[in-house]
Design an enzyme around this catalytic site. Sequence first.
Site, short mmCIF file in Angstrom:
data_model
loop_
_atom_site.label_atom_id
_atom_site.label_comp_id
_atom_site.label_asym_id
_atom_site.label_seq_id
_atom_site.Cartn_x
_atom_site.Cartn_y
_atom_site.Cartn_z
N GLU A 116 1.01 -1.13 0.52
CA GLU A 116 0.19 0.14 0.25
C GLU A 116 0.69 1.58 0.14
O GLU A 116 0.28 2.34 -0.79
CB GLU A 116 -1.17 -0.21 1.31
CG GLU A 116 -1.85 -0.99 1.14
CD GLU A 116 -2.91 -1.00 -0.55
OE1 GLU A 116 -3.17 0.97 -0.26
OE2 GLU A 116 -3.95 -1.37 -0.47
N TYR B 168 -6.45 6.97 3.74
CA TYR B 168 -6.56 5.74 3.54
C TYR B 168 -5.69 4.79 3.49
O TYR B 168 -6.57 3.14 3.56
CB TYR B 168 -6.60 6.15 1.70
CG TYR B 168 -6.65 5.04 0.88
CD1 TYR B 168 -7.26 4.42 0.78
CD2 TYR B 168 -5.33 4.67 0.19
CE1 TYR B 168 -7.66 3.36 -0.34
CE2 TYR B 168 -4.63 3.21 -0.55
CZ TYR B 168 -5.93 3.14 -0.25
OH TYR B 168 -6.17 1.20 -1.62
N ASP C 86 -8.80 4.19 -3.18
CA ASP C 86 -8.19 5.16 -3.88
C ASP C 86 -8.26 5.25 -5.32
O ASP C 86 -9.72 5.59 -4.59
CB ASP C 86 -6.71 3.65 -4.06
CG ASP C 86 -7.79 2.43 -5.22
OD1 ASP C 86 -8.51 2.78 -5.65
OD2 ASP C 86 -6.70 1.82 -5.53
#
Length: 359
Positions: A52, A135, A153
């Site tokens: 990520e 996020y 995203d």
Amino acid sequence: MAIGSKRHHSARRGGRQPALVLLTWYDASRRELPWRAKPGKASDPYRVWLSEIMLQQTTVAAVTPYYRAFLKRWPNVCALAGAPLDDILGAWAGLGYYSRARNLHRTAHTVASEHSGVFPATAAELRKLPGIGAYTSAAIAAIVFTEPVAALDANGERVMSRLFAVKERLPKSRAKLLALAQQIIPHDRPGDFTQALMDLGSAICTPRKPVCGKCPLARQCRAFALGLAEKLPRKMAKRVRPLKRGAAFVALDASGAVYLEKRPENGLLGAMLQPPLSKWQKIFPRAAQAIEIAPFTGKWSKRSGIVRHGFTHFELEMEVYVARFKSRPNGEGRWYSPDELPSAALPTVMRKVISHALA
Ligand code: SF4
């Protein structure tokens, strides 16, 4: 029910139906990704976190070889915590946004030393770690720890904008999109829902020419019903990036070693290596001026042509000066042999400068 009827358009009234449809599609069509657990297997927090962070502002194709190399060299968070920062920056070189690599190192240290090598298991706790924003913390919490918290995203934002025909412009619409996703996220499979949005946005609900004819959400999709699929999401106009110009000085010794300095720890390309540079301004320094600020006295000659590089907030053009030295002058930097250069912590723009000097 007709496509476009109200019952399909409200997240609240539409209930979880879009999520169920999406998960059915995901079970049959999910991407195989090196950091993704096989169906029914638990996700590894280290792998998901590493991926990520790498995927922020970067494509899956660009990330995959870096991810594999990191995992091979540092197979767990404690191994990464024990690595020198320069090694991590060297391995990250070329992936861009280098503050991510520095934060990666800091987070690895924190997890290893303050959490006994175990990642915190909630979005709120994850968010306290360096480089983990709203996020990323939500994505890790949903994917690894099945916390029912929405994470969107760029792919997810696009799908949600279209599914609910949100006409406000990004990034202002972000809070609304997240609230809509939070309304439909299934509490039993939040991670799969998050990854399904990513996959649908990557394969079908693409930025240009979404393939609505093959989309599992076509019956629920408001933008499709209204003929707005290609017009959404709307975005704020991009600012024109200013142009900066400067000079780079590539000093070579008889063996082909290059003299490099380390940039300051914080700021753009922080702690990465570079040949000595002039300031970046509106115009190039004149040759006589440039040579005055060269790191060593020598026979500097300007290479023809210019190195160009785009940063997020500005464009850069650099002229490149080269000088050869029989014996190495000393400075605050150090000389890197041709063997050391491939693994040196050189960002892409500085590799371009050195290639231009050597061409
Ligand atoms: S129907 Fe089209 S616009 Fe709507 S989610 Fe599917 S691909 Fe995207």
